[in-house]
Each structure stands twice: as structure tokens, then as C-alpha cells.
Design a protein around this motif. Structure first.
Motif, short mmCIF file in Angstrom:
data_model
loop_
_atom_site.label_atom_id
_atom_site.label_comp_id
_atom_site.label_asym_id
_atom_site.label_seq_id
_atom_site.Cartn_x
_atom_site.Cartn_y
_atom_site.Cartn_z
N PRO A 313 0.71 -1.16 0.02
CA PRO A 313 -0.04 0.01 0.00
C PRO A 313 0.96 1.27 -0.06
O PRO A 313 1.67 1.18 0.73
CB PRO A 313 -0.70 -0.06 1.28
N TRP A 419 -4.53 -7.52 -3.72
CA TRP A 419 -5.26 -6.47 -3.11
C TRP A 419 -4.81 -5.01 -3.36
O TRP A 419 -5.37 -4.16 -4.15
CB TRP A 419 -5.48 -6.54 -1.91
N THR A 420 -3.60 -4.81 -3.41
CA THR A 420 -2.73 -3.53 -3.69
C THR A 420 -2.73 -3.32 -5.05
O THR A 420 -3.06 -2.24 -5.62
CB THR A 420 -1.34 -3.68 -2.99
N ARG A 422 -4.87 -4.34 -7.31
CA ARG A 422 -6.00 -4.24 -7.84
C ARG A 422 -6.64 -2.62 -7.51
O ARG A 422 -7.18 -2.10 -8.17
CB ARG A 422 -7.33 -5.03 -7.09
N ARG A 423 -6.13 -2.26 -6.28
CA ARG A 423 -6.54 -0.93 -5.75
C ARG A 423 -5.88 0.12 -6.60
O ARG A 423 -6.21 1.07 -7.05
CB ARG A 423 -6.42 -0.82 -4.06
N THR A 424 -4.49 -0.12 -6.64
CA THR A 424 -3.76 0.87 -7.25
C THR A 424 -4.13 1.03 -8.91
O THR A 424 -3.87 2.10 -9.60
CB THR A 424 -2.16 0.54 -7.32
N ARG A 426 -6.87 1.22 -10.11
CA ARG A 426 -8.29 2.12 -10.17
C ARG A 426 -7.80 3.66 -9.89
O ARG A 426 -8.80 4.42 -9.62
CB ARG A 426 -9.28 1.45 -9.14
N LEU A 427 -6.63 4.00 -9.25
CA LEU A 427 -6.48 5.29 -8.87
C LEU A 427 -5.31 5.96 -9.61
O LEU A 427 -4.64 5.28 -10.30
CB LEU A 427 -5.63 5.04 -7.25
#
Length: 438
Positions: A313, A419-420, A422-424, A426-427
Motif C-alpha cells: 500500500p 489487493w494492492t 487491484r486498488r492501485t 483504479r487510482l
């Protein structure tokens, strides 16, 4: 791809990097190794030669990879460039675990070496664990002041920890010169392969850390020039010191004295006087403290590099104005604290043994990955083949239970990595601070 850290945040030069390599290698193991190796006699000398050869091969591999991949910030990033982000994360995650585990081991060793001076530390487990936690967080707070402060302390502690080594070298030379010492005879039956293997496995913990300069690449000025030099010089110098000092004590002392709780003190007592020998415990603690300082620096740098690469993260990669990874350092020490508390009922010796084995096994995956990456890029091929064989051999020698546990811990990090990523994805890039102040 992110840009490198600003120049002001890259304070480590050649001397500091050599001190980081040697300081991380010369720590908890050397003061007890002569006792563990004494029963093996000349087999231990062969074990040292094998271990030092393997370490030098792997050190050369890392040095050449640093030149070949100048944009890679540390060994895990090198592995990622060779085999993809999942492989890089797996090795980086496992290496981070090994550093945290090493810090628990070293903090316990500092306390254990002080028990002759302060017996209460070893008599009451809660007191000993509390002292280890205090030492762990004191060094963390010092590292929070920046890599330059940590590097300066590393130079000072390296000089101090070399004092007993120099004393023993002088005493060995004097004893052999005046005929007051007799070297244990070479066994008539020759060397025994099982004994050589066992002694080589014992020496591995003492040589972990030759990758330290590369792991702190983002804090090194001119890393493609300094890191290879520091890695080779530090590894070769440490190996030579270990081979001469540990073998000398094991071969020149009677077996009963060599297997004492403090073989360095026993050697100084026999060939000099009891008074100076009483200071060995203090110097051993300083040695461990220096190693803890160096590994604490790395416990911030490794997750910092992983966060900047999008493997952890982004908030872990936030640094202060000096480029210090404050959040990564604190998070690592929190994990170390929980690990120490979870094992607090075992006693100092049991904690040290369990954590040292786990840290050794976890670090071997890094060495294995670096050797494989060198073969992939066709860099230092002979050394890479030797390093690969050595890493596989020692990983097998560590035992299936310990190596299996390190593999399980590696796999446990994959959900976080997924998870990291996948999240990054989208940002927008602007939401990933690189050197924001905290």
C-alpha cells in the motif's frame, strides 16, 4: 516507474556502505560460533571455506546485477525485472519478514550478552523480553532521525566491534610465534563430509547481510559504483576475519574451554589475562547493537521500495523531509514487537534459536532469486551457478520444517499483493506520494 530519492536523502557513501555490510554481518553469531564449531575441528575450517565461497559468489552476483540493472532499487526489484512483479513481491515480502525476524533475534542477543554483567536479565523472562523491546525501539527511534545518523552510528559500532577481533588476532599470532599454543592436529582419517556440512550450516547465520548495501540502494550516492565495491570489500573482509578468528579459537583452545559460554573470553583469559576477558560481554553487546542498527535501517528501506513499486500500500512509502520511511520503520518494529511478545514464554535462548533459523531460511529465498536473475540476464554466470547451488544446498540443510514455514509466510503475502495491485490500478498516479513529508 518512480524517480529516485532526492540527493539530500542519499547520504550513504562508500565507507558507510562498507560499515553497513560488515556491521550487519558481524553481529550475534561470531562470539558464540567458536563454541559451536569446536567439536568439528578442521572440518569447521572446511565449512567456513565453503560458506565464505558461497557468500562471495552471491555477493559478486548482486554486485554485477547492481551494475546491469541500475534502476532496480534492491535485490527484490532485480528479481522482479527478471521474472515479473509476482516473483519480485514474493522475494521482497519474504526478505522483509527475515529482517523483522532478524531484529527480534539480535535484540534478544544484545540482552543475552549483557546477562553476565546484569544477571537479572536472564533470570526473569519478562525482564529480559522487556529489555529487548526497549533496545528494539531505541534503535528504531534513532533510525527515525535519518539514514545519515544511522550510518554514522554504524561506523562507530563497527570500529568498536572489531576491537575484540583485533585482540584475538594479535594473541593468536603471539601464541604461535612464541610457541605457547599448539594447533589441534589434522585428523588422520581426513575430513568427514557430514561434519563439514553441519559446520557450514552453522556458519551461515554469521554471514547473512552481504546484500545490505544493495538493499539500501535508494540511500546510496552513486549506487552503481559504490554498492559493488562495498559488497565485495565488506564480504571478503568479514569472511577473512571470521575464518581466522573463529578457527584460531577453536583450534588453539582445549575442547572444554572452547565450548564454554564465552569462547572469546576463554581465549583472552588463557593467552592474556582474566581482566580484559571480562570486557568481552560488553563488546559482544556493542557488536549486536551495531547489527541491529543496520538491519533496522533496512527494515524501513525494503518496504519503502516495495511501496514505491506498487507492491505494498502506498501509505507505507511516505517519507519525511529527510527521506526517512517513518511509517515503514514503525510498522516493522510493531511487527517485531508482536513477534517477540508471542515468543516471550520461551526464554532468551529458545527465542534466539527459533528466530535465527527462520531468518536464515527466509533470507535464502532472496539469494536463490538473485542467482536465478543473474542467470536470466546472463550476468556473472559462473558465480551465479555456484551461488544457486549453494543457496539450494543451504535451504535444504536448514530443514523442511523451517524452510517450509518460510515458504508458507511467503505465500501469505500474496493476497495483500493482489489487493494492492487491484486498488492501485483504479487510482490516478497522483495519489501515490513518493517523498511527501509526514
Amino acid at each position: 516507474m518512480t524517480s529516485p530519492a532526492p540527493k539530500a536523502a542519499r547520504p550513504l557513501g562508500l565507507a558507510a556502505c562498507i560499515a553497513l555490510v560488515m556491521g550487519n554481518m558481524i553481529g550475534t553469531g561470531v562470539f558464540l560460533l567458536p563454541a559451536a564449531l569446536a567439536p568439528y575441528g578442521w572440518n569447521a575450517v572446511a565449512g567456513w571455506i565453503i560458506t565464505i565461497s558461497g557468500a562471495l559468489a552471491l555477493a559478486w552476483v548482486i554486485a554485477r546485477l547492481t551494475v546491469r540493472l541500475p534502476q532496480a532499487k534492491g535485490p527484490p526489484a532485480m528479481i522482479a525485472q527478471a521474472f515479473g512483479p509476482w516473483a519480485g513481491f514474493a522475494i521482497g515480502w519474504t526478505y522483509w519478514i527475515s529482517i523483522i525476524t532478524s531484529n527480534v533475534t539480535i535484540a534478544v542477543a544484545v540482552v543475552a550478552n549483557l546477562t553476565p554483567l546484569i544477571p537479572m536479565l536472564g533470570q526473569t523472562p519478562a525482564v529480559g523480553v522487556g529489555a529487548a523491546l526497549a533496545i528494539l525501539w531505541s534503535v528504531t527511534l534513532l533510525n527515525l532521525r535519518g539514514a545519515q545518523v544511522a550510518g554514522s552510528l554504524q561506523l562507530v559500532t563497527l570500529i568498536l566491534k572489531l576491537v575484540p577481533m583485533v585482540v584475538v588476532v594479535v594473541l593468536i599470532a603471539a601464541a604461535l610465534g612464541n610457541g605457547s599454543a599448539v594447533i589441534a592436529p589434522f585428523p588422520a582419517e581426513g575430513l568427514a563430509a557430514p561434519a563439514v556440512t553441519a559446520s557450514a550450516a552453522l556458519t551461515l547465520w554469521a554471514l547473512l547481510g552481504f546484500e545490505s548495501a544493495s538493499a539500501a540502494a535508494d540511500k546510496v550516492g552513486d549506487p552503481t559504483r559504490i554498492i559493488p565495491r562495498a559488497t565485495i570489500i565488506g564480504t571478503a573482509a568479514t569472511g577473512a576475519i571470521y575464518l581466522f578468528v573463529c578457527s584460531g579459537i577453536a583450534l588453539l583452545l582445549p575442547m572444554a574451554e572452547a565450548q564454554s559460554a564465552s569462547p572469546f573470553a576463554a581465549f583472552v583469559t588463557r593467552y592474556w589475562a582474566p581482566g580484559p576477558a571480562s570486557l568481552i560481554a560488553l563488546f559482544a553487546s556493542i557488536s549486536c547493537l551495531g547489527a541491529l542498527n543496520g538491519w533496522t535501517l533496512l527494515q524501513g528501506e525494503v518496504p519503502l521500495a516495495m511501496a514505491r513499486n506498487g507492491e505494498l500500500p502506498g501509505w507505507i512509502g511516505v517519507t519525511d523531509a529527510r527521506g526517512t520511511p517513518v511509517r515503514a520503520l514503525i510498522l516493522s518494529s510493531v511487527f517485531a514487537t508482536l513477534l517477540l511478545i508471542a515468543n516471550s514464554l520461551q526464554g532468551l535462548v529458545a527465542i534466539f534459536t527459533a528466530m535465527a533459523l527462520l531468518a536464515t531460511s527466509a533470507t535464502l529465498w532472496l539469494y536463490l532469486g538473485c542467482a536465478a536473475a543473474a542467470l536470466h540476464f546472463r550476468v556473472a554466470i559462473p558465480a551465479a551457478i555456484l551461488g544457486l547451488v549453494y543457496a539450494l544446498w543451504t535451504l535444504w540443510g536448514a530443514g523442511p520444517s523451517v524452510s517450509g514455514l518460510s515458504l508458507v509466510l511467503m505465500l501469505m503475502g500474496f493476497p495483500l499483493f493482489w489487493w494492492t495491485r487491484r486498488r492501485t490500478s483504479r487510482l490516478p498516479p497522483a495519489q501515490f506520494p513518493e517523498d511527501a513529508a509526514v
